[in-house]
Structures are given as structure tokens and as C-alpha cells.
Scaffold this active site. Structure first.
Site, PDB file in Angstrom:
ATOM      1  N   HIS A  85       0.870  -1.211  -0.030  1.00  0.00           N
ATOM      2  CA  HIS A  85      -0.101   0.064  -0.101  1.00  0.00           C
ATOM      3  C   HIS A  85       0.754   1.182  -0.071  1.00  0.00           C
ATOM      4  CE1 HIS A  85      -4.363  -1.280   0.240  1.00  0.00           C
ATOM      5  NE2 HIS A  85      -3.970  -2.025   1.190  1.00  0.00           N
ATOM      6  N   LYS A 113       7.288  22.926  18.483  1.00  0.00           N
ATOM      7  CA  LYS A 113       5.934  22.765  18.038  1.00  0.00           C
ATOM      8  C   LYS A 113       5.516  21.352  18.079  1.00  0.00           C
ATOM      9  CE  LYS A 113       2.464  24.039  14.312  1.00  0.00           C
ATOM     10  NZ  LYS A 113       1.637  24.533  15.202  1.00  0.00           N
ATOM     11  N   GLY A 141     -18.381   1.149   5.907  1.00  0.00           N
ATOM     12  CA  GLY A 141     -17.822   2.483   6.178  1.00  0.00           C
ATOM     13  C   GLY A 141     -18.472   3.472   5.035  1.00  0.00           C
ATOM     14  N   ASP A 143       2.179   8.968  27.371  1.00  0.00           N
ATOM     15  CA  ASP A 143       2.856   9.470  26.286  1.00  0.00           C
ATOM     16  C   ASP A 143       4.356   9.416  26.138  1.00  0.00           C
ATOM     17  OD1 ASP A 143       3.173  10.815  23.495  1.00  0.00           O
ATOM     18  OD2 ASP A 143       2.744  12.630  24.229  1.00  0.00           O
ATOM     19  N   ALA A 187       2.521  17.924  18.519  1.00  0.00           N
ATOM     20  CA  ALA A 187       1.429  17.586  18.192  1.00  0.00           C
ATOM     21  C   ALA A 187       0.151  18.373  18.643  1.00  0.00           C
ATOM     22  CB  ALA A 187       0.923  15.896  18.184  1.00  0.00           C
ATOM     23  N   LYS A 201       3.219  27.119  26.916  1.00  0.00           N
ATOM     24  CA  LYS A 201       2.796  25.858  26.165  1.00  0.00           C
ATOM     25  C   LYS A 201       1.395  26.211  26.025  1.00  0.00           C
ATOM     26  CE  LYS A 201       2.435  21.153  26.099  1.00  0.00           C
ATOM     27  NZ  LYS A 201       2.697  19.618  26.919  1.00  0.00           N
ATOM     28  N   ALA A 242       0.736  21.200  21.048  1.00  0.00           N
ATOM     29  CA  ALA A 242       0.921  22.616  21.442  1.00  0.00           C
ATOM     30  C   ALA A 242       2.016  23.386  20.770  1.00  0.00           C
ATOM     31  CB  ALA A 242       1.200  22.766  22.846  1.00  0.00           C
ATOM     32  N   SER A 264      -7.426   0.499   7.200  1.00  0.00           N
ATOM     33  CA  SER A 264      -8.270  -0.483   6.300  1.00  0.00           C
ATOM     34  C   SER A 264      -8.898  -1.441   7.202  1.00  0.00           C
ATOM     35  CB  SER A 264      -7.231  -1.322   5.412  1.00  0.00           C
ATOM     36  OG  SER A 264      -6.516  -2.283   6.469  1.00  0.00           O
ATOM     37  N   ILE A 297      10.057  27.921  19.858  1.00  0.00           N
ATOM     38  CA  ILE A 297      11.069  27.021  20.084  1.00  0.00           C
ATOM     39  C   ILE A 297      10.831  25.313  19.973  1.00  0.00           C
ATOM     40  CG2 ILE A 297      12.330  28.589  21.496  1.00  0.00           C
ATOM     41  CD1 ILE A 297      11.405  26.735  24.006  1.00  0.00           C
TER      42      ILE A 297
END
Length: 547
Positions: free
Chosen positions: A116, A354, A178, A465, A356, A373, A358, A135, A352
Site C-alpha cells: 500500500h 511545535k 464504512g 505518552d 502535536a 505552552k 501545542a 483498512s 522553540i
């Protein structure tokens, strides 16, 4: 075979319910590409029935393909080796072997997921993309690094296509569901809160599916339930793609797989990529879903770069993960460079950092050096969902940064919280993120990371995280970014916390992985329940079904 001439390869795709035959040249010209989908008489796909469908339709498609390209012009036979349903894979492999033997041409079995990605690159201008592959049976965020396509993020339970199809079946919609969910969602106007589960760069969809079914059963309008299900699930997919983008700093994002045909998902990713200053690609619809051309193309790429298979090597692999494939066709000097420099995501000069979630800016708070932040609005999310997520995570981060200090863990000091604008002002830490230290060759400090995680788990805190971008190393080691954190004493939650970190290390520190991970585990073992968590990790990793 003379590989200097333009080769022609025929590809057989049959991993689940779609039968595909494609013929492509080594110049990338698609000569034939047709797919027939199996529609079950009742709800759900039975593996044996899908395999019977392949047995019937491969013959029909092959006959049709050979009216376009004579059999004597075929130079190579390729087929989907896995992952997929065992019975379907066996029929596909048998078909490919039979043709290979009858025309005395070489055979190559390829990975369905990577096919793919490669057909997507062929059909777009993408060179070195971060790929979201979605998928019926797969949900992965993939990136090429260190001679492999690494799985940076994925579903922890069911795939997005399966989620949508199961919901559709529950609501008595036809297969594939879907398409009908998307149709109903267009007429939805009421957003309903549903479970939103993101863990690092992984997602969980089973709770969302159950909640959506309950909303439907409670007589909510089907249009509104489909709208809420689609907005929530696609926001999760877009978020983990954005998280992976911030972690890898790729300059391109590509969307592939059957669910890539969904216009709302494409719109969300396009908006996110614009906000992150990266390019977005999606191949034309014909090449999004399962097809034979993608199998043929990857077969050519592997063959031209030295891959050879005997018939004994063509046994299907139902759990054939993308990161099991040694990539021999990508050469580093040609991989996404401009004037010899690798392209990467561009961060605006006034920031300084960036991430996901903030934007990070540096300044002063009274007489102290500080950072601000700001969890900025996400244009891809509905306003209701976006406001909820940004508020919840801003408050949660401030609380956890204070809480971990009570456990003897270093963290930035909070100066101010602006809940209305989703901003936190905190102390500036002089140091380097762990990611940079590891890239410089420093490994010994990683034992401290393990000790810190152990202390958090002793205190019942799960970060959710953990990456090497969320530790700052100076005289002491600081942990940051608790927007996804939660309190939990469940061993499995702690195990998943470590799995998130392990996968992030493998994705960018692959050449140092063993040394880094062993140091972290060594430090983590100072936690008295470490062995039970590490054992649970092994069990959770074995459960990875959607490959």
C-alpha cells in the site's frame, strides 16, 4: 532474467475479502488492475467463504488480464504473502505458484501493508512520507528508517475499518459498512461525546464502537451517531499521525488503505498537514483499497534489488508485520533529499518547539526564564470535541506536573494557567531532550529514565505518552508533557506505558535500541513490581492482532 529491460509483473492480492489482479511494468505503468469484492450473504466475513471467492474469481480475473497482456510477456509473478486471513492467503499463494510454475517465471511474495505504501509513493509525489495506513484489518502509522518500515503507532485492539463495519452491521447497513457510515454522517448535526482513547501514538477503538452502538440502541438519530463516531475516530487517527509527525519530523504525510477513500478523513489530514507545514498525499481511489497492482509493484521493487524466493519460501505468513520486512529497494542517498539534505518538518521561527498538541514559545515570567505552552485550536476537529480535549489536557497536565514532584521526580514549575486560552506558563529548563542526547551517543543516563518511570508507577501515575522527546536532561532529568496522563494501578496500563516508550525508541533510535532499552529496563527494575509489569508487556505485545 535480463533486469536491464522493462519488466512486466503480475500481482495477486487476496488477503481478506477482495480478490485483485494487477499487471505493472518496472517503469510504473499500470497495464491492468481489477478487484472483485466478496459480499457475504449474511453479516460478517467467513474466512472459508472468502477463500472460495478467491478460488473462483482469480481464474476470471486472470483470464481477463491475459487478454490485455499476453502470458508470454509476463516476466515475474508476485503475490500477497501476508498479513491476512489464513485460508485467503493460501488460495492466493497457490494461484501464484501455479502460474509461476506453468510459465517458468520467478515468484516473489510481498508484504501487503508495505505494498500500500509503495503504490502510494508511485502514484503521488511522496518520497519519504509518514504513512497512515487504514483498512478493514489494519490501522498503522508507518515511517521508513534504518532499512525498515517501522510501526510507530497502531490500534491496540480493532482496526478502523473493522470498527466502522461492525457498527454498520449492528445498524443493519450493507457491507462494506464504512461507505454507509460516511453517507449518514454527512447529514448529522448533533455531536455526541464518545470515548476518545489515545495512548502516545496508539489508539483503542473497541470502547468507542461499543458506546456508538449503545447510542444507536437508545434511539438517537443514526445520522448523528454516524457523525459522532466518524468525527471521534478520525480525530484520533489524525492526532496520532500528528504525534508521529512531531516525533519523526518527516516532511510528508501520506494516507493509504481502503478507508483512505473517506472524504472526511482526507479533509482532516489535509488540514492537520497545513497546520504543521508539511505536504499531504493520497493516491487516487483505485489504488487506495486492496489491489493487484500494488502487489505487482512491490514485487518488481524487491526483485530488481536482488530479492529472490524459492517455492519453499512462499508459505503465507498471516501475522506478517510491516517491520518484519528488510527493505532492499530504498537507497538512503535518494530518499527525500534536497541538495543532499534530508527534508524535515519546518518549525515557525517564533517558536522553540511545535508538538502535536501545542506551540512552545520562550519568554520571561517576572524575573524567571519561562516557556508558554499553548494548546492551539485544531482545525480538523469539531469545535465541541476540540474544546473538550484542549481544556481537559491543559488542566490534567498542570495537576500531574505538581503531583509528580511529591514522588521525588523533577518537573518544570508552574507559574500560571490560562484555562480560557489553554495556556500554561512554566519554568524554562536548561538542558537537552533525551532524544538529542541519545542521537549524540549518550546512553548511560537512560537508566534514570527507567527509575523515573518506576517512581511514577509506584505513585499510580501512568504518563501515556512516553517518548524520548518528553524527558529533558540537565543536572537532573525532568519529565514533561502529561496531557494524556492518568491515575491507574492496573499492571496492564503500566505495561502499555512502557510499550509506548519502547516503540518510540525503536522508531528513531533503532541503531541504539538494545543499549537504550536495556538501560531503561535496568532502571525500571528498582520498582518493586517491575517484573510483573515487564511480563505483562510481553503478553500485551503478543496480542497485537492487526498487523
Amino acid at each position: 532474467m535480463d533486469t536491464s529491460k522493462d519488466l512486466i509483473c503480475i500481482g495477486f492480492e487476496g488477503t481478506a475479502e477482495k480478490t485483485g489482479v494487477g499487471i505493472i511494468t518496472s517503469k510504473g505503468e499500470v497495464l491492468f488492475n481489477k478487484t472483485i469484492i466478496y459480499t457475504p450473504p449474511v453479516q460478517g466475513i467467513h474466512p472459508r467463504e472468502a477463500a472460495d471467492h478467491h478460488a473462483e474469481t482469480f481464474v476470471k480475473l486472470l483470464k481477463e488480464a491475459l487478454t490485455v497482456v499476453p502470458i508470454e510477456k509476463i516476466d515475474l509473478v508476485s503475490f500477497s504473502l501476508g498479513p491476512g486471513l489464513g485460508p485467503s492467503l493460501r488460495v492466493t499463494a497457490t494461484t501464484a505458484r501455479a502460474l509461476s510454475l506453468s510459465i517458468n517465471k520467478p515468484i516473489i511474495g510481498v508484504n501487503h501493508c508495505i505494498s500500500h505504501v509503495e503504490i502510494g509513493k508511485l502514484k503521488t509525489d511522496a518520497v519519504d512520507p509518514l504513512t497512515l495506513y487504514v483498512s478493514g484489518g489494519n490501522t498503522q502509522v508507518l515511517a521508513y528508517t534504518g532499512k525498515k518500515y517501522r510501526v510507530i503507532g497502531e490500534t491496540l485492539d480493532i482496526a478502523i475499518g473493522n470498527c466502522l463495519d461492525q457498527f454498520a452491521r449492528h445498524c443493519n447497513m450493507p457491507h462494506p459498512g464504512g461507505v454507509y457510515v460516511e453517507k449518514y454522517a454527512k447529514d448529522g448535526n448533533k455531536f455526541m461525546k464518545l470515548p476518545y482513547t489515545v495512548k502516545g501514538m496508539d489508539i483503542s477503538l473497541s470502547g468507542l464502537l461499543t458506546a456508538a452502538m449503545k447510542k444507536y440502541d437508545s434511539k438517537e438519530r443514526i445520522e448523528d451517531v454516524c457523525y459522532s463516531l466518524q468525527e471521534t475516530s478520525f480525530s484520533m487517527l489524525t492526532e496520532i499521525t500528528e504525534r508521529a509527525l512531531a516525533h519523526t519530523n518527516k516532511a510528508e504525510v501520506m494516507l493509504v488503505g481502503g478507508v483512505a477513500a473517506n472524504n472526511r478523513l482526507k479533509e482532516m489530514l489535509d488540514v492537520m498537514c497545513s497546520e504543521q507545514n508539511v505536504d499531504f498525499y493520497v493516491p487516487e481511489r483505485e489504488f487506495c483499497g486492496d489491489n493487484g497492482a500494488m502487489i505487482a509493484w512491490l514485487g518488481i521493487l524487491q526483485y530488481l534489488n536482488g530479492k529472490r524466493m524459492d517455492l519453499a519460501d512462499t508459505k503465507p505468513i498471516s501475522n506478517y508485520r510491516s517491520d518484519m520486512v528488510e527493505v532492499n529497494w530504498i537507497h538512503e542517498e535518494n530518499n527525500n533529499s534536497e541538495n543532499g539534505n534530508i527534508k524535515s518538518r519546518i518549525i515557525p521561527e517564533h517558536l522553540i518547539g511545535k508538538g502535536a498538541e501545542a506551540d512552545i514559545s520562550k519568554g520571561r515570567y517576572l524575573e524567571f526564564e519561562s516557556i508558554t505552552k499553548e494548546r492551539v485550536k485544531k482545525g480538523y476537529r469539531t469545535s465541541e470535541l476540540d474544546e473538550l480535549i484542549r481544556m481537559r489536557r491543559t488542566v490534567k497536565e498542570a495537576r500531574f506536573l505538581a503531583a509528580i514532584k511529591e514522588l521525588g521526580i523533577y518537573a518544570p514549575s508552574i507559574f500560571d494557567i490560562d484555562k480560557e486560552n489553554k495556556k500554561i506558563a512554566m519554568s524554562y529548563i536548561h538542558g537537552k531532550i533525551a532524544k538529542e542526547k541519545i542521537e549524540e551517543g549518550s546512553i548511560d543516563f537512560c537508566e534514570d529514565l527507567g527509575k523515573i518511570i518506576g517512581k511514577m508507577h509506584v505513585g499510580g501515575i501512568v504518563h501515556n505518552d512516553l517518548t524520548t522527546s518528553n524527558f529533558i536532561v540537565s543536572d537532573n532529568t525532568f519529565v514533561i508533557d502529561f496531557g494524556l496522563g492518568k491515575y491507574s494501578d492496573l499492571v496492564e496500563d503500566k505495561a502499555i506505558d512502557l510499550i509506548v516508550l519502547k516503540k518510540s525508541i525503536m522508531s528513531i533510535h533503532y541503531d541504539k535500541f538494545d543499549r537504550v532499552w536495556n538501560k531503561i529496563v535496568e532502571g525500571y527494575k528498582t520498582y518493586n513490581l517491575a517484573e510483573s509489569v515487564l511480563e505483562c508487556m510481553k503478553e500485551v505485545e503478543k496480542r497485537a492482532r492487526y498487523l
